[in-house]
Design an enzyme around this catalytic site. Structure first.
Site, PDB file in Angstrom:
ATOM      1  N   SER A 230     -15.356   8.166  27.613  1.00  0.00           N
ATOM      2  CA  SER A 230     -14.205   7.994  26.731  1.00  0.00           C
ATOM      3  C   SER A 230     -13.291   6.955  27.365  1.00  0.00           C
ATOM      4  CB  SER A 230     -13.461   9.329  26.640  1.00  0.00           C
ATOM      5  OG  SER A 230     -12.200   9.168  26.013  1.00  0.00           O
TER       6      SER A 230
ATOM      7  N   TYR B 146      -9.834  17.852  30.222  1.00  0.00           N
ATOM      8  CA  TYR B 146     -10.730  16.935  29.498  1.00  0.00           C
ATOM      9  C   TYR B 146     -10.880  15.638  30.293  1.00  0.00           C
ATOM     10  CZ  TYR B 146     -12.581  13.767  25.967  1.00  0.00           C
ATOM     11  OH  TYR B 146     -13.353  12.851  25.293  1.00  0.00           O
TER      12      TYR B 146
END
Ligand code: NDP
Length: 272
Positions: free
Chosen positions: A133, A146
């Site tokens: 990401s 995360y």
């Protein structure tokens, strides 16, 4: 185009679903894996073969890899895409949930990679594509666990690329920005749920609402944008090490690089 045997996790939704469809339409042999196997039924019309797999359960991962090897004799491409965003304040999120986040986003990737590697080494070829990401290079407000998993995935992938180079194996990292999938709603639910009745409730609620608004709007990139890049890495003889792509990814990573840390914190804390 050379026909490849591909295993792709998280094929039941979002980026994984679109990628499975695209790669199968190109004529590749695609095995889509996920827990909710029925969500992949519509992919069968494009030739996608579906497998039930929970990336956190070793038996389940082992069974899937063995089934592909028994049927095809090889695995050319592994796309580690399954993942979710366990958002919430560090004080609020239980260590059990934090472990679960690492189990899915990192140890799941590691488990499947370890099972596939001996086959790729034997073939002296293969490509491993890890869906990280932009959040593997910067941190969003309330995203501690995360981002910890995605930063870990970046390091894991870089080490893997060096270790496997001599065996003819490529490792590519995809770093999506904001992509319109259920991901944002799942992250918002985790954030709101974990903060209920606690010291961070008010701020967390605001950020969760911001996430929901962003992910229901039209600013986010479509999952096809990422599917195209995964397809490029799949079909390349020598894929790039990193693909930074999708809404906000390039400008935010650039700002994170040039701005003093606290300035960037300020932007993140006032983004919603
Ligand atoms: P979705 O929520 O649409 O899809 C997530 C997929 O992961 C589902 O297919 C789900 O399948 C699978 N998954 C979750 N937990 C497990 C598990 N334990 N075992 C097996 N599969 C699991 O999200 P996206 O498509 O957006 O996310 C795909 C990847 O992209 C993730 O790694 C995410 O972190 C990353 N990403 C997404 C961004 C975005 O803005 N959308 C931005 C940057 C990165 P099932 O529940 O059926 O098992």
């Amino acid at each position: 185009m050379e026909k490849k045997v591909i295993i792709l996790t998280g094929a039941s939704s979002g980026i994984g679903y679109q990628t499975a469809e695209m790669l199968a339409k190109q004529g590749h042999i695609v095995y889509g894996a996920a827990r909710r196997v029925e969500k992949m039924d519509a992919l069968k019309q494009f030739g996608v073969k579906t497998l039930q797999m929970d990336v956190t359960i070793e038996e389940s991962v082992d069974k899937a890899v063995k089934a592909i090897i028994a049927a095809e004799g090889r695995i050319d491409v592994l796309v580690n895409n399954a993942g979710y965003g366990s958002f919430g304040a560090i004080e609020d999120v239980s260590i059990a949930e934090a472990r679960k986040q690492f189990d899915v986003n990192i140890f799941g990737v590691a488990m499947l990679t370890k099972k596939v590697l001996p086959h790729m080494r034997k073939q002296h070829s293969g490509t491993i594509i890890n869906i990280s990401s932009m959040g593997g290079r910067l941190t969003i407000y309330f995203g501690a666990w995360y981002h910890a998993t995605k930063y870990a995935l970046e390091a894991f992938s870089d080490a893997l690329r060096m270790e496997t180079k001599g065996f003819g194996i490529n490792v590519a990292i995809i770093e999506p920005g904001g992509i319109k999938t259920p991901w944002g709603f799942i992250a918002a639910d985790h954030l709101e749920e974990s903060s209920k009745g606690g010291a961070y409730e008010e701020q967390a609620k605001k950020v969760a609402e911001g996430l929901r608004k962003l992910y229901s709007g039209n600013m986010m990139s479509s999952p096809e944008v990422i599917a195209k890049v995964i397809s490029r890495a799949t079909n390349a003889r020598r894929p790039k090490a990193r693909y930074l792509i999708g809404f906000g990814a390039k400008p935010l990573v650039f700002l994170h690089t040039i701005l003093p840390t606290r300035w960037f914190d300020f932007i993140m804390m006032h983004a919603s």
